[in-house]
Write a protein that holds these residues in place. Structure first.
Motif, mmCIF file in Angstrom:
data_model
loop_
_atom_site.group_PDB
_atom_site.id
_atom_site.type_symbol
_atom_site.label_atom_id
_atom_site.label_comp_id
_atom_site.label_asym_id
_atom_site.label_seq_id
_atom_site.Cartn_x
_atom_site.Cartn_y
_atom_site.Cartn_z
ATOM 1 N N THR A 75 0.830 -1.211 0.000
ATOM 2 C CA THR A 75 0.000 0.000 0.000
ATOM 3 C C THR A 75 0.864 1.261 0.000
ATOM 4 O OG1 THR A 75 -1.709 -1.172 1.219
ATOM 5 C CG2 THR A 75 -1.848 1.212 1.193
ATOM 6 N N GLY A 76 1.917 1.270 0.762
ATOM 7 C CA GLY A 76 2.799 2.438 0.829
ATOM 8 C C GLY A 76 3.483 2.718 -0.498
ATOM 9 N N LYS A 77 3.885 1.662 -1.195
ATOM 10 C CA LYS A 77 4.548 1.828 -2.487
ATOM 11 C C LYS A 77 3.585 2.396 -3.527
ATOM 12 C CE LYS A 77 5.950 -1.874 -4.697
ATOM 13 N NZ LYS A 77 6.737 -3.009 -5.219
ATOM 14 N N VAL A 78 2.364 1.917 -3.526
ATOM 15 C CA VAL A 78 1.357 2.419 -4.470
ATOM 16 C C VAL A 78 1.010 3.868 -4.154
ATOM 17 C CG1 VAL A 78 -1.022 2.124 -5.263
ATOM 18 C CG2 VAL A 78 0.433 0.134 -4.958
ATOM 19 N N ALA A 79 0.886 4.182 -2.870
ATOM 20 C CA ALA A 79 0.581 5.564 -2.478
ATOM 21 C C ALA A 79 1.706 6.505 -2.897
ATOM 22 C CB ALA A 79 0.363 5.638 -0.976
ATOM 23 N N ALA A 80 2.943 6.094 -2.714
ATOM 24 C CA ALA A 80 4.074 6.934 -3.103
ATOM 25 C C ALA A 80 4.125 7.135 -4.611
ATOM 26 C CB ALA A 80 5.374 6.311 -2.612
ATOM 27 N N ALA A 81 3.806 6.105 -5.376
ATOM 28 C CA ALA A 81 3.830 6.224 -6.835
ATOM 29 C C ALA A 81 2.756 7.185 -7.329
ATOM 30 C CB ALA A 81 3.642 4.847 -7.467
ATOM 31 N N TRP A 82 1.554 7.070 -6.822
ATOM 32 C CA TRP A 82 0.477 7.966 -7.252
ATOM 33 C C TRP A 82 0.743 9.395 -6.804
ATOM 34 C CZ3 TRP A 82 -3.015 7.209 -10.833
ATOM 35 C CH2 TRP A 82 -3.330 5.895 -11.186
ATOM 36 N N PHE A 83 1.211 9.562 -5.589
ATOM 37 C CA PHE A 83 1.523 10.896 -5.090
ATOM 38 C C PHE A 83 2.660 11.523 -5.896
ATOM 39 C CE2 PHE A 83 3.678 13.762 -2.057
ATOM 40 C CZ PHE A 83 2.634 14.646 -1.830
ATOM 41 N N GLY A 84 3.655 10.730 -6.229
ATOM 42 C CA GLY A 84 4.776 11.217 -7.034
ATOM 43 C C GLY A 84 4.364 11.642 -8.424
ATOM 44 N N SER A 85 3.448 10.907 -9.037
ATOM 45 C CA SER A 85 2.992 11.294 -10.384
ATOM 46 C C SER A 85 2.211 12.598 -10.343
ATOM 47 C CB SER A 85 2.156 10.182 -11.015
ATOM 48 O OG SER A 85 0.943 10.010 -10.308
ATOM 49 N N CYS A 86 1.420 12.800 -9.316
ATOM 50 C CA CYS A 86 0.674 14.064 -9.186
ATOM 51 C C CYS A 86 1.618 15.237 -8.954
ATOM 52 C CB CYS A 86 -0.336 13.968 -8.049
ATOM 53 S SG CYS A 86 -1.660 12.803 -8.368
ATOM 54 N N ILE A 87 2.604 15.045 -8.096
ATOM 55 C CA ILE A 87 3.583 16.097 -7.834
ATOM 56 C C ILE A 87 4.371 16.404 -9.106
ATOM 57 C CG2 ILE A 87 5.702 16.631 -6.558
ATOM 58 C CD1 ILE A 87 3.160 16.914 -4.927
ATOM 59 N N PHE A 88 4.719 15.379 -9.870
ATOM 60 C CA PHE A 88 5.455 15.581 -11.113
ATOM 61 C C PHE A 88 4.667 16.458 -12.083
ATOM 62 C CE2 PHE A 88 6.289 14.242 -15.501
ATOM 63 C CZ PHE A 88 7.630 14.596 -15.597
ATOM 64 N N LEU A 89 3.380 16.186 -12.245
ATOM 65 C CA LEU A 89 2.575 16.996 -13.158
ATOM 66 C C LEU A 89 2.494 18.452 -12.711
ATOM 67 C CD1 LEU A 89 -0.352 14.620 -14.100
ATOM 68 C CD2 LEU A 89 1.366 15.561 -15.616
ATOM 69 N N VAL A 90 2.342 18.674 -11.431
ATOM 70 C CA VAL A 90 2.256 20.050 -10.923
ATOM 71 C C VAL A 90 3.594 20.762 -11.099
ATOM 72 C CG1 VAL A 90 1.956 21.414 -8.830
ATOM 73 C CG2 VAL A 90 0.368 19.565 -9.346
ATOM 74 N N VAL A 91 4.693 20.067 -10.820
ATOM 75 C CA VAL A 91 6.014 20.682 -10.965
ATOM 76 C C VAL A 91 6.310 21.001 -12.419
ATOM 77 C CG1 VAL A 91 8.490 20.205 -10.746
ATOM 78 C CG2 VAL A 91 6.971 19.749 -8.841
ATOM 79 N N VAL A 92 5.984 20.094 -13.322
ATOM 80 C CA VAL A 92 6.226 20.344 -14.743
ATOM 81 C C VAL A 92 5.423 21.552 -15.216
ATOM 82 C CG1 VAL A 92 5.813 19.414 -17.056
ATOM 83 C CG2 VAL A 92 6.941 18.026 -15.360
ATOM 84 N N ALA A 93 4.178 21.641 -14.842
ATOM 85 C CA ALA A 93 3.359 22.785 -15.251
ATOM 86 C C ALA A 93 3.916 24.089 -14.695
ATOM 87 C CB ALA A 93 1.915 22.586 -14.788
ATOM 88 N N THR A 94 4.350 24.083 -13.450
ATOM 89 C CA THR A 94 4.901 25.287 -12.828
ATOM 90 C C THR A 94 6.224 25.680 -13.463
ATOM 91 O OG1 THR A 94 3.827 24.647 -10.771
ATOM 92 C CG2 THR A 94 5.540 26.311 -10.631
ATOM 93 N N VAL A 95 7.084 24.709 -13.736
ATOM 94 C CA VAL A 95 8.380 25.003 -14.348
ATOM 95 C C VAL A 95 8.194 25.547 -15.759
ATOM 96 C CG1 VAL A 95 10.478 23.913 -15.247
ATOM 97 C CG2 VAL A 95 9.732 23.440 -12.929
#
Length: 102
Positions: A75-95
């Motif tokens: 569960t922790g690994k799946v949560a980290a993967a989904w959270f990381g993908s969301c953060i990646f999209l926000v960071v890419v848009a901001t950059v």
């Protein structure tokens, strides 16, 4: 005969220089037009990336909740993967927004 050939070459060279200068003036206007069109797509594109991030966050939250209720060990690994993908999209848009000065 040689004079006619030289005259034709001179007229051809003058025509080529005139054509190049005309294209360079239209080329600069074309580049500016392309620049403004590409910049007009950035705001809707970043909004789309934020929307995709929100949808992925909701889907990820449901998936993690289901795994948590089922008692899965990863569960922790799946949560980290989904959270990381969301953060990646926000960071890419901001950059992208900050890089292109929009």
């Amino acid at each position: 005969m040689i004079l006619k050939v030289k005259r034709k070459l001179l007229l051809t060279a003058v025509g080529a220089v005139t054509a190049v200068s005309a294209f360079s003036q239209d080329g600069a206007a074309g580049i500016e037009e392309a620049n403004s069109q590409v910049r007009s797509y950035f705001e809707p594109g970043t909004n789309l990336m934020y929307a995709i991030g929100a949808v992925l966050g909701l889907v990820g939250a449901v998936k993690v909740f289901q795994k948590w209720n089922a008692g899965d060990q990863d569960t922790g690994k799946v949560a980290a993967a989904w959270f990381g993908s969301c953060i990646f999209l926000v960071v890419v848009a901001t950059v992208l927004q900050s890089f292109f000065g929009l």
